[in-house]
Design an enzyme around this catalytic site. Sequence first.
Site: not given
Ligand code: NAD
Length: 312
Positions: A96, A58, A142
Amino acid sequence: MVTGGAGFVGSWVCERLLELGAEVVCVDNFVTGMPDNVRSFESHPRFELVARDISAGLQVGGDVDWVLHLASPASPVHYLRLPIETMKVGSVGTMNALELAERMGARFVMASTSEVYGDPLEHPQHEEYWGNVNPVGPRSVYDESKRFSEALTAAYRSERGVDAAIVRIFNTYGPRMRADDGRAIPTFMSQALAGEPITVAGDGSQTRSICYVDDTVDGIILLAASEEAGPVNIGNRDEMSMLGLAERIRDLVGSMSPIEFVGLPTDDPKVRCPDTSRARELLGWEPRVGPDEGLARTLSWFRAQEPEYAAS
Ligand code: NAD
């Protein structure tokens, strides 16, 4: 910088930062996110989209004030399909992102999850509760990668002086969720709109507390703008059973879909409800959008996505 900025929550974070006048660099490899999520502001002069796997490194040209680290598969369907990638982004990817924050002297916020509490033995879940997680169960890829990310964030804060914070996000929903990502609200809405059976796991008595995405974004931004380290729970305290949620969505859609009970996933948490007193005291944060309003807004968005839903 927003890692995972083309995902569901990340895209709303990017959009809010643009509204607040920031320059935003969104880094995403689209493993679960979609370019469509950033389409409406992609050509904004203060927005840059970088297609990159953050586990592979990154870098960024110029200064960075905030690194908001949201990159990670988040729905069970996705992390069960991508177990190694999920653990890699939660370990190497988080490292990173922390290294970048250290080099830039930037504020760092790591998006953790209520899943660190596992199948909780304390209810509601306060930040001081350590959780009940099976380290080798299917969900562990996870849960444990998020727990590792939290430990790494705490270590970079104490050992390297990085201005780092942890937000523990509870079930968040809203427009831009993928209909096929297996999470309850998009699944129930798509099934109800299509007139198909609504599939409820187990007997549907397990509970979740659902938070509208605008409120979650408020919490993330307020934490980033503060000097707090967290962890801070961000979630709505309106706890409901999954069967109750399915019936509520069916009524909202005006659908005749029957409810169909299916097998409960392994290690599925029986209850989930945040204690948000810390967010209220430290950040002045309270959720503002109740389930009736939030579900109605989400449903309008789902209806607008699929022409065949529009008439239903
Ligand atoms: P999402 O899957 O829509 O978004 C995650 C994003 O991260 C995606 O766009 C994906 O392409 C990107 N990504 C994953 N691995 C990657 C990598 N190695 N390099 C670059 N990009 C990468 O999920 P979300 O619901 O938007 O969740 C976002 C964050 O919030 C996550 O970390 C998740 O654990 C956390 N979270 C979300 C919720 C929820 O209810 N939506 C609850 C708890 C925690």
